[in-house]
Design a protein around this motif. Structure first.
Motif, PDB file in Angstrom:
ATOM      1  N   LYS A  58     -23.135 -35.641   5.120  1.00 39.44           N
ATOM      2  CA  LYS A  58     -22.819 -35.863   3.701  1.00 39.44           C
ATOM      3  C   LYS A  58     -23.603 -37.046   3.161  1.00 39.44           C
ATOM      4  CE  LYS A  58     -20.333 -34.784   0.052  1.00 39.44           C
ATOM      5  NZ  LYS A  58     -20.407 -33.447  -0.582  1.00 39.44           N
ATOM      6  N   THR A  84     -16.216 -32.118   0.552  1.00 41.19           N
ATOM      7  CA  THR A  84     -16.138 -33.388   1.277  1.00 41.19           C
ATOM      8  C   THR A  84     -16.232 -33.162   2.784  1.00 41.19           C
ATOM      9  OG1 THR A  84     -13.729 -33.331   1.516  1.00 41.19           O
ATOM     10  CG2 THR A  84     -14.616 -34.309  -0.512  1.00 41.19           C
ATOM     11  N   SER A  85     -16.415 -34.266   3.499  1.00 47.78           N
ATOM     12  CA  SER A  85     -16.477 -34.199   4.959  1.00 47.78           C
ATOM     13  C   SER A  85     -15.191 -33.631   5.542  1.00 47.78           C
ATOM     14  CB  SER A  85     -16.733 -35.595   5.534  1.00 47.78           C
ATOM     15  OG  SER A  85     -17.882 -36.182   4.978  1.00 47.78           O
ATOM     16  N   GLY A 134     -15.090 -40.172   6.646  1.00 51.87           N
ATOM     17  CA  GLY A 134     -15.453 -39.953   5.250  1.00 51.87           C
ATOM     18  C   GLY A 134     -14.760 -40.927   4.321  1.00 51.87           C
ATOM     19  N   GLU A 190     -14.421 -41.097   0.541  1.00 53.04           N
ATOM     20  CA  GLU A 190     -13.895 -39.780   0.185  1.00 53.04           C
ATOM     21  C   GLU A 190     -12.373 -39.780   0.321  1.00 53.04           C
ATOM     22  OE1 GLU A 190     -17.587 -36.871   1.547  1.00 53.04           O
ATOM     23  OE2 GLU A 190     -15.911 -37.206   2.925  1.00 53.04           O
TER      24      GLU A 190
END
Length: 324
Positions: free
Chosen positions: A29, A99-100, A268, A274
């Motif tokens: 990411k 997202t991760s 993340g 995140e």
């Protein structure tokens, strides 16, 4: 080696697989900000292939460097094209959109799918009704993560989610095909051949997609992300993962992917800021519930064995032994 040595080796490989692969989602990411996704993957494996070649030359006897049988070639093809090439291409493409944490939860379908392919390709067994129920529960968990709307599935299913699902299928199928091939070459040699094959495959996909080297921004952040995915999750993780497949089978090895979402979510949040949403956490728990239903007998035996024999001893497992 004795039981303790073998078990300790498996535990270390299991944890290394989970941590290194979990970090892949975070590094991917981060690196996508500077590099086109398929070129990112291809360069990652270019570097990893060179590093692993050196490792093989230093650690593996010369007579084991080259494939000698069709089984060896089949195992290399499964590793390079599916588990390494296609799976990672889908991860890096899919993470452009999610997202991760979400990417890693969708990818955690891998251990759910592996018994299906194992039942089809490694034995004459059919999935029991409870195993089918577990698969359905796991799919519901992924649907929660994807926030699918039952009234309009196609509209609510994101392209990133679909791409990541393809990657999960590729890993599960590749792991089972490696076991089915029953190759005689060491797992590190198989990876050493598989990495350039996967790199070439990803370079081909990048060319088809029109990705250009000129689009890469060689910033410190890009180099750190590339270094992580090339060394830690491009060499060390694969040594641990494929060695684990050889040691305990594809189904049990792929259970490491249930720790991957935890590593990816925390990483993340800590590195990229995140959010870890309640929906994502709930979906992951439902997916894990599906896994528990599928493997309820093995979990029960494992807990009973641990209470009787201590943490370093393991009892026999029929369903998790893909060679049965």
């Amino acid at each position: 080696m004795g039981t303790i040595d073998s078990t300790t080796r498996s535990v270390v490989a299991f944890l290394a697989t989970a941590v290194f692969f979990g970090g892949t989602f975070v590094a991917a990411k981060a690196g996508l900000e500077y590099m086109p996704p398929l070129l990112f993957v291809a360069i990652r494996f270019d570097i990893a292939a060179v590093l692993l070649l050196g490792y093989v030359v230093l650690t593996v006897p010369r007579e084991q460097w080259f494939p000698k049988t069709r089984a060896d070639l089949a195992g290399i093809a499964a590793a390079g094209l599916l588990t390494i090439g296609l799976a990672n291409a889908m991860v890096f493409l899919g993470q452009q959109y999610v997202t991760s944490a979400i990417a890693s939860v969708i990818f955690s379908l891998n251990p759910i799918l592996t018994p299906v392919f194992a039942a089809l390709l490694l034995s004459e067994e059919r999935l029991a009704p409870t195993e089918i129920l577990g698969m359905i529960v796991a799919l519901v968990g992924v649907a929660v993560v994807m926030e699918l709307n039952p009234a309009d599935l196609l509209a609510s299913a994101g392209i990133g989610h679909a791409i990541l699902l393809i990657g999960a299928v590729a890993v599960a199928l590749g792991g089972v095909l490696i076991k089915r091939a029953d190759s005689a070459i060491p797992s590190t040699v198989r990876i050493a051949w598989g990495l350039p094959l996967g790199a070439g495959f990803c370079h081909l996909l990048a060319g088809v997609r029109g990705e250009q080297f000129a689009a890469i921004e060689w910033t410190p952040g890009a180099l750190i992300a590339l270094g992580y995915v090339a060394v830690f999750s491009g060499v060390l993780a694969y040594i641990a993962y494929f060695g684990l497949i050889d040691e305990i089978g594809a189904t049990r090895a792929n259970l490491a992917f249930y720790l991957v979402p935890v590593v990816a979510a925390v990483g993340g949040w800590a590195v990229l800021g995140e959010p870890i949403t309640a929906t994502t956490a709930t979906g992951f728990l439902v997916v894990f519930a599906g896994f528990a239903i599928i493997n309820r007998e093995q979990l029960g035996r494992g807990l009973a064995t641990r209470r009787q024999s201590g943490p370093l001893e393991t009892g026999p497992s029929h369903r998790w032994n893909d060679g049965d």
